[in-house]
Design an enzyme around this catalytic site. Structure first.
Site, PDB file in Angstrom:
ATOM      1  N   TRP A 102      57.758  16.550 103.158  1.00 56.14           N
ATOM      2  CA  TRP A 102      58.469  16.613 104.358  1.00 56.14           C
ATOM      3  C   TRP A 102      57.645  18.057 105.254  1.00 56.14           C
ATOM      4  O   TRP A 102      57.994  18.453 105.517  1.00 56.14           O
ATOM      5  CB  TRP A 102      60.081  16.644 104.447  1.00 56.14           C
ATOM      6  CG  TRP A 102      60.764  14.967 104.181  1.00 56.14           C
ATOM      7  CD1 TRP A 102      61.596  14.651 103.064  1.00 56.14           C
ATOM      8  CD2 TRP A 102      60.249  13.871 104.244  1.00 56.14           C
ATOM      9  NE1 TRP A 102      61.380  13.418 103.364  1.00 56.14           N
ATOM     10  CE2 TRP A 102      61.081  13.146 104.500  1.00 56.14           C
ATOM     11  CE3 TRP A 102      59.460  13.513 105.782  1.00 56.14           C
ATOM     12  CZ2 TRP A 102      61.472  11.321 104.583  1.00 56.14           C
ATOM     13  CZ3 TRP A 102      59.420  12.296 106.451  1.00 56.14           C
ATOM     14  CH2 TRP A 102      59.905  11.112 105.467  1.00 56.14           C
ATOM     15  N   ASP A 169      64.629  22.747 107.680  1.00 49.03           N
ATOM     16  CA  ASP A 169      64.722  21.761 107.582  1.00 49.03           C
ATOM     17  C   ASP A 169      65.778  21.334 106.626  1.00 49.03           C
ATOM     18  O   ASP A 169      65.303  21.379 105.755  1.00 49.03           O
ATOM     19  CB  ASP A 169      63.308  21.072 107.219  1.00 49.03           C
ATOM     20  CG  ASP A 169      63.776  19.601 107.373  1.00 49.03           C
ATOM     21  OD1 ASP A 169      65.103  18.942 107.782  1.00 49.03           O
ATOM     22  OD2 ASP A 169      62.110  18.572 107.089  1.00 49.03           O
ATOM     23  N   LYS A 193      71.144  11.406 107.631  1.00 52.29           N
ATOM     24  CA  LYS A 193      70.885  11.922 105.808  1.00 52.29           C
ATOM     25  C   LYS A 193      72.911  12.104 104.765  1.00 52.29           C
ATOM     26  O   LYS A 193      73.978  11.287 105.135  1.00 52.29           O
ATOM     27  CB  LYS A 193      70.558  12.861 105.428  1.00 52.29           C
ATOM     28  CG  LYS A 193      69.196  12.087 104.665  1.00 52.29           C
ATOM     29  CD  LYS A 193      67.917  12.959 105.149  1.00 52.29           C
ATOM     30  CE  LYS A 193      67.251  11.925 105.106  1.00 52.29           C
ATOM     31  NZ  LYS A 193      65.943  11.974 105.012  1.00 52.29           N
TER      32      LYS A 193
HETATM   33  C1  LIG Z   1      64.749  12.411 105.941  1.00 46.35           C
HETATM   34  C2  LIG Z   1      63.574  13.607 105.947  1.00 46.35           C
HETATM   35  C3  LIG Z   1      63.370  14.117 107.068  1.00 46.35           C
HETATM   36  C4  LIG Z   1      62.077  12.944 108.640  1.00 46.35           C
HETATM   37  O1  LIG Z   1      63.678  12.540 109.072  1.00 46.35           O
HETATM   38  P1  LIG Z   1      63.274  11.667 110.482  1.00 46.35           P
HETATM   39  O2  LIG Z   1      64.553  12.131 110.826  1.00 46.35           O
HETATM   40  O3  LIG Z   1      63.442  10.069 109.436  1.00 46.35           O
HETATM   41  O4  LIG Z   1      62.242  12.085 111.098  1.00 46.35           O
HETATM   42  C5  LIG Z   1      62.532  15.207 107.175  1.00 46.35           C
HETATM   43  N1  LIG Z   1      62.891  15.899 106.248  1.00 46.35           N
HETATM   44  C6  LIG Z   1      63.714  15.957 105.866  1.00 46.35           C
HETATM   45  C7  LIG Z   1      63.719  17.179 104.429  1.00 46.35           C
HETATM   46  C8  LIG Z   1      64.222  14.280 105.258  1.00 46.35           C
HETATM   47  O5  LIG Z   1      64.731  14.650 104.614  1.00 46.35           O
END
Ligand SMILES: *Cc1c(COP(=O)(O)O)cnc(C)c1O
Length: 353
Positions: A102, A169, A193
């Site tokens: 990511w 993020d 998540k």
């Molecule tokens: C799942 C995830 C993403 C991607 O998320 P999307 O909503 O599918 O674009 C980005 N960063 C982290 C840390 C993730 O766990």
């Protein structure tokens, strides 16, 4: 049978949230209309959006500090690009910490817009640790990191002190532990998540950092557009925002982040203790960087795989197969996963002969 849902995302949601959400699909606020068939401009939905944004700031302790909470689309993946668009000045540079797939995705997008300095990377050991003691160039417009690395099961426990803007993020651990969130100028997280269903992305940004890049930003990619329109510049994902609101309300009623953090710590302690004490298993992440959200581990002896897989499946456990790029097993233990589900997993691990 009660299922123990260890899915990595989309993932477990509180049962009471699912029940309320399903009721709103049929009859929202006793209107005899579905949440899905009313205008997003209706008073009832505007109240949902306002309440959800307010709950975010309240739970993060960011009320009255210049922050805006936005519910956008395109996933955390679009934020990889949007944060650079909004924060990286023309001819400027940005600093990134590379802790996995990511982070690398975020780096790739930022490179489209300017110079990116990767201050450190843990790629040398397939991202099973968090780099420390790196230097962030003084002239970087911002520093970007990924708080929790969903695929590898690592988590930043101590964030660096920076003299620039801090962007994070937090897709897979937002609302899971107490942090001084005011240390971050911008936070983003896909809802699916630890906050709600797939379909919306939370962005928390301090307004004072915007509008300084000298770029012309396309409307949909400009945070200022979405701030000016209270996350209603275009039609928001009404269902995803509504279910996020219910989940945040559930968390608030439970006692907020302080209360859930205690439960998350107990779940992590229980599972990591089993991994460390059971000779059949081995953890994948460096101990000091272990994630409390995503626990990655392997069976030391592959010939026991069939037996172990049969055991956990029979116990109603789902979603512990490791990510395709990491292998082994991964147990995701987001806020809504009960301690008893972790106990169920530990019980079957003990049965492996
Ligand atoms: C799942 C995830 C993403 C991607 O998320 P999307 O909503 O599918 O674009 C980005 N960063 C982290 C840390 C993730 O766990």
């Amino acid at each position: 049978m009660k299922m123990h849902n260890f899915n990595a995302g989309p993932s477990v949601l509180p049962q009471e949230v699912l029940k309320k959400a399903s009721e709103a699909v049929l009859n929202f606020n006793n209107s005899n209309l579905s949440l899905l068939e009313i205008s997003h401009r209706s008073a009832d939905f505007v109240a949902v959006m306002e309440n959800t944004r307010q709950l975010v700031l309240e739970l993060l302790g960011l009320e009255g500090k210049g922050y805006q909470a936005l519910f956008l689309q395109g996933g955390a993946s679009l934020e990889f690009l949007m944060c650079a668009y909004n924060l990286l000045p023309i001819n400027g540079k940005a600093a990134y910490l590379d802790t996995g797939v990511w982070s690398s995705g975020a780096i790739k997008e930022a490179k489209l817009l300017g110079e990116v300095i990767v201050v450190a990377s843990s790629k040398d050991k397939t991202y099973h640790y968090i780099p420390k003691n790196y230097n962030i160039p003084a002239d970087a417009a911002y520093f970007h990191c990924t708080s929790n690395n969903t695929i590898y099961g690592t988590q930043i426990k101590s964030f660096p002190k920076v003299n620039t803007l801090m962007v994070c993020d937090m897709s897979s651990d937002i609302f899971s532990r107490q942090l001084d969130f005011s240390k971050f100028d911008m936070i983003y997280a896909g809802a699916q998540k630890n906050m709600g269903p797939a379909g919306t992305t939370l962005v928390v940004v301090n307004e004072r950092i915007l509008g300084k890049t000298g770029r012309t930003i396309p409307s949909m990619l400009d945070y200022q557009t979405h701030i000016a329109k209270d996350s209603m510049y275009n039609t928001p994902t009404v269902f995803a925002v509504y279910v996020s609101m219910l989940t945040l309300q559930w968390l608030k009623d439970l006692g907020g982040i302080a209360a859930i953090e205690k439960i998350n710590n107990a779940k992590a302690a229980l599972l990591y203790a089993e991994i460390d004490n059971n000779p059949n298993f081995e953890g994948l992440a460096s101990k000091e960087d272990r994630s409390n959200m995503n626990v990655t581990f392997i069976l030391k002896d592959d010939t026991k795989k069939e037996a172990f897989d049969a055991l956990w499946k029979a116990a109603g456990i789902v979603g512990i197969k490791g990510h395709r790029s990491a292998g082994g097993y991964r147990a995701s233990m987001y806020n809504a996963l009960a301690l008893e589900s972790v106990q169920a997993l530990v019980n079957v691990m003990k049965q492996v002969k």
